[in-house]
Design an enzyme around this catalytic site. Sequence first.
Site, PDB file in Angstrom:
ATOM      1  N   GLY A  37      -9.497  40.422   1.971  1.00 38.65           N
ATOM      2  CA  GLY A  37      -8.074  40.223   2.307  1.00 38.65           C
ATOM      3  C   GLY A  37      -7.862  40.742   3.722  1.00 38.65           C
ATOM      4  N   GLU A 136      -0.962  36.735   5.461  1.00 41.38           N
ATOM      5  CA  GLU A 136      -1.293  36.453   4.059  1.00 41.38           C
ATOM      6  C   GLU A 136      -0.234  37.004   3.103  1.00 41.38           C
ATOM      7  OE1 GLU A 136      -6.081  35.713   3.980  1.00 41.38           O
ATOM      8  OE2 GLU A 136      -5.362  37.697   3.427  1.00 41.38           O
ATOM      9  N   THR A 207      -9.583  35.529  20.423  1.00 45.15           N
ATOM     10  CA  THR A 207     -10.998  35.731  20.103  1.00 45.15           C
ATOM     11  C   THR A 207     -11.684  34.370  20.056  1.00 45.15           C
ATOM     12  OG1 THR A 207     -10.673  35.713  17.702  1.00 45.15           O
ATOM     13  CG2 THR A 207     -10.522  37.858  18.814  1.00 45.15           C
ATOM     14  N   SER A 210     -18.574  33.578  18.993  1.00 43.31           N
ATOM     15  CA  SER A 210     -19.758  34.034  19.735  1.00 43.31           C
ATOM     16  C   SER A 210     -19.559  33.956  21.253  1.00 43.31           C
ATOM     17  CB  SER A 210     -20.982  33.207  19.333  1.00 43.31           C
ATOM     18  OG  SER A 210     -20.714  31.855  19.628  1.00 43.31           O
ATOM     19  N   GLY A 212     -16.957  35.493  22.670  1.00 43.84           N
ATOM     20  CA  GLY A 212     -16.264  36.712  23.080  1.00 43.84           C
ATOM     21  C   GLY A 212     -14.764  36.656  22.913  1.00 43.84           C
ATOM     22  N   ALA A 237     -14.420  37.996   8.193  1.00 39.81           N
ATOM     23  CA  ALA A 237     -13.770  39.253   8.613  1.00 39.81           C
ATOM     24  C   ALA A 237     -14.208  39.750   9.988  1.00 39.81           C
ATOM     25  CB  ALA A 237     -13.945  40.348   7.566  1.00 39.81           C
ATOM     26  N   ALA A 238     -14.879  38.894  10.778  1.00 41.02           N
ATOM     27  CA  ALA A 238     -15.196  39.294  12.170  1.00 41.02           C
ATOM     28  C   ALA A 238     -13.896  39.570  12.923  1.00 41.02           C
ATOM     29  CB  ALA A 238     -15.977  38.189  12.871  1.00 41.02           C
ATOM     30  N   GLY A 239     -12.925  38.681  12.750  1.00 39.49           N
ATOM     31  CA  GLY A 239     -11.642  38.854  13.427  1.00 39.49           C
ATOM     32  C   GLY A 239     -10.921  40.114  12.953  1.00 39.49           C
ATOM     33  N   ASP A 240     -10.979  40.390  11.668  1.00 43.84           N
ATOM     34  CA  ASP A 240     -10.320  41.596  11.126  1.00 43.84           C
ATOM     35  C   ASP A 240     -11.003  42.858  11.651  1.00 43.84           C
ATOM     36  OD1 ASP A 240      -8.634  39.966   9.633  1.00 43.84           O
ATOM     37  OD2 ASP A 240     -10.023  39.919   7.930  1.00 43.84           O
ATOM     38  N   ARG A 273     -23.849  41.387   8.837  1.00 35.67           N
ATOM     39  CA  ARG A 273     -23.891  41.791   7.419  1.00 35.67           C
ATOM     40  C   ARG A 273     -23.029  40.859   6.597  1.00 35.67           C
ATOM     41  NH1 ARG A 273     -22.012  47.769   8.974  1.00 35.67           N
ATOM     42  NH2 ARG A 273     -23.792  48.336  10.263  1.00 35.67           N
TER      43      ARG A 273
HETATM   44  P1  ATP Z   1     -13.002  35.310  10.850  1.00 33.60           P
HETATM   45  O1  ATP Z   1     -11.852  34.392  10.493  1.00 33.60           O
HETATM   46  O2  ATP Z   1     -14.356  34.741  10.488  1.00 33.60           O
HETATM   47  O3  ATP Z   1     -12.774  36.693  10.427  1.00 33.60           O
HETATM   48  P2  ATP Z   1     -12.027  34.855  13.455  1.00 33.60           P
HETATM   49  O4  ATP Z   1     -12.127  33.351  13.546  1.00 33.60           O
HETATM   50  O5  ATP Z   1     -10.707  35.468  13.238  1.00 33.60           O
HETATM   51  O6  ATP Z   1     -13.068  35.402  12.427  1.00 33.60           O
HETATM   52  P3  ATP Z   1     -13.741  35.025  15.776  1.00 33.60           P
HETATM   53  O7  ATP Z   1     -13.134  34.584  17.052  1.00 33.60           O
HETATM   54  O8  ATP Z   1     -14.688  34.103  15.098  1.00 33.60           O
HETATM   55  O9  ATP Z   1     -12.563  35.501  14.810  1.00 33.60           O
HETATM   56  O10 ATP Z   1     -14.512  36.412  15.991  1.00 33.60           O
HETATM   57  C1  ATP Z   1     -13.846  37.607  16.345  1.00 33.60           C
HETATM   58  C2  ATP Z   1     -14.744  38.404  17.267  1.00 33.60           C
HETATM   59  O11 ATP Z   1     -15.945  38.733  16.557  1.00 33.60           O
HETATM   60  C3  ATP Z   1     -15.197  37.662  18.521  1.00 33.60           C
HETATM   61  O12 ATP Z   1     -14.265  37.814  19.585  1.00 33.60           O
HETATM   62  C4  ATP Z   1     -16.525  38.339  18.810  1.00 33.60           C
HETATM   63  O13 ATP Z   1     -16.307  39.546  19.530  1.00 33.60           O
HETATM   64  C5  ATP Z   1     -17.057  38.682  17.413  1.00 33.60           C
HETATM   65  N1  ATP Z   1     -17.964  37.629  16.931  1.00 33.60           N
HETATM   66  C6  ATP Z   1     -17.664  36.574  16.143  1.00 33.60           C
HETATM   67  N2  ATP Z   1     -18.744  35.794  15.928  1.00 33.60           N
HETATM   68  C7  ATP Z   1     -19.755  36.377  16.600  1.00 33.60           C
HETATM   69  C8  ATP Z   1     -21.150  36.055  16.782  1.00 33.60           C
HETATM   70  N3  ATP Z   1     -21.703  34.978  16.217  1.00 33.60           N
HETATM   71  N4  ATP Z   1     -21.891  36.899  17.525  1.00 33.60           N
HETATM   72  C9  ATP Z   1     -21.353  38.018  18.097  1.00 33.60           C
HETATM   73  N5  ATP Z   1     -20.049  38.367  17.962  1.00 33.60           N
HETATM   74  C10 ATP Z   1     -19.258  37.562  17.238  1.00 33.60           C
HETATM   75  O1  RIB Z   2     -10.319  37.326   7.306  1.00 33.76           O
HETATM   76  C1  RIB Z   2     -11.208  37.311   6.212  1.00 33.76           C
HETATM   77  C2  RIB Z   2     -10.447  37.347   4.916  1.00 33.76           C
HETATM   78  O2  RIB Z   2      -9.709  36.158   4.798  1.00 33.76           O
HETATM   79  C3  RIB Z   2     -11.315  37.413   3.687  1.00 33.76           C
HETATM   80  O3  RIB Z   2     -11.666  38.733   3.311  1.00 33.76           O
HETATM   81  C4  RIB Z   2     -10.485  36.695   2.641  1.00 33.76           C
HETATM   82  O4  RIB Z   2      -9.897  37.561   1.713  1.00 33.76           O
HETATM   83  C5  RIB Z   2      -9.429  35.931   3.434  1.00 33.76           C
HETATM   84  O5  RIB Z   2      -8.204  36.426   3.215  1.00 33.76           O
END
Ligand code: ATP
Ligand code: RIB
Length: 291
Positions: A37, A136, A207, A210, A212, A237-240, A273
Amino acid sequence: MISVFGSANMDLVAYTSVVPGRGETVTGRAFSTVPGGKGANQAIAAARAGAAVAFVGAVGDDAFGPVMRDTLASAGVDVSRLRVVPGSSGIAHIVVDDEGGNSIIVIPGANGTLTGPSEEDLAVIGRSDALLLQLELPMEAVVAAARQASVPVVLTPAPARDLPYELLEAVDLIVPNEHEAAAITGLTDPGAALKALLDLVPEAVITLGSKGALYGSRSGERLRVPAVPVKAVDTTAAGDTFVGALAVARAEGRPQEEALRFAATAAALSVQRKGATTSMPTRPQIDAALQ
Ligand code: ATP
Ligand code: RIB
């Protein structure tokens, strides 16, 4: 201290080489049940990155509720403002492909019962350095929290929805990914989208996965921070993670570029991870990777 008013979901994750189309059935590789979440993820990311964190939200009275509460509490997050409401907890149905990309269906459950922060919630939020919001929860709840908070508001505009003026007016920093930035501004070029976002809010970070992240402020500052080159296993959760870590670094008073690098480093560790709350790095891990 950082506060988060947001969602807690149980993520039901299917790992598969082939993502099925409509009417198609495929055999996947693995399945896992992971607390997630966007709200809970940002709270745990901030706590692991070194801040005191309070989470304001709701879980259901089902089997998932206590698991999500325990996950937040074990990361050191204050869960005294977490409600338990009758019915199902929030659920996210996630498919992760072999490149680590994902698609997600969220069923709000308990998250959908929130209408806004209570007086007690606002007292906790008022003691923090920043309030983190995402989309959400019902929009009326997000708008109420943003407008009633007496501290800087950081909005992750995900999942993408129309953003009412009353919300944007109360946001200090917005952090969309490139698709959300395009949905908000109608512009696919990130530089142009950043400029358009700054007509709406004082500071923005887009964001770019990959590639940046881009930062801009109304005072004219512009920064481009590269991603740390790593092999992504699961970007959920990369963005989170980025937002949680960024909020911590800003609360510590770090210069903007250093704060963005701290966030990009935490996010790069998380994509290596699997899972949402299982993927966020601790402060010593972020500091070591920054060396
Ligand atoms: P998600 O919805 O999957 O949580 P997001 O779409 O909100 O992610 P992204 O822009 O994909 O956010 O990623 C957030 C940050 O995570 C990027 O600005 C970058 O710093 C890092 N990141 C994401 N993907 C990668 C990658 N493949 N390698 C290295 N860093 C990454
Ligand atoms: O941003 C990632 C999250 O989006 C997941 O943990 C999932 O719960 C969805 O809400």
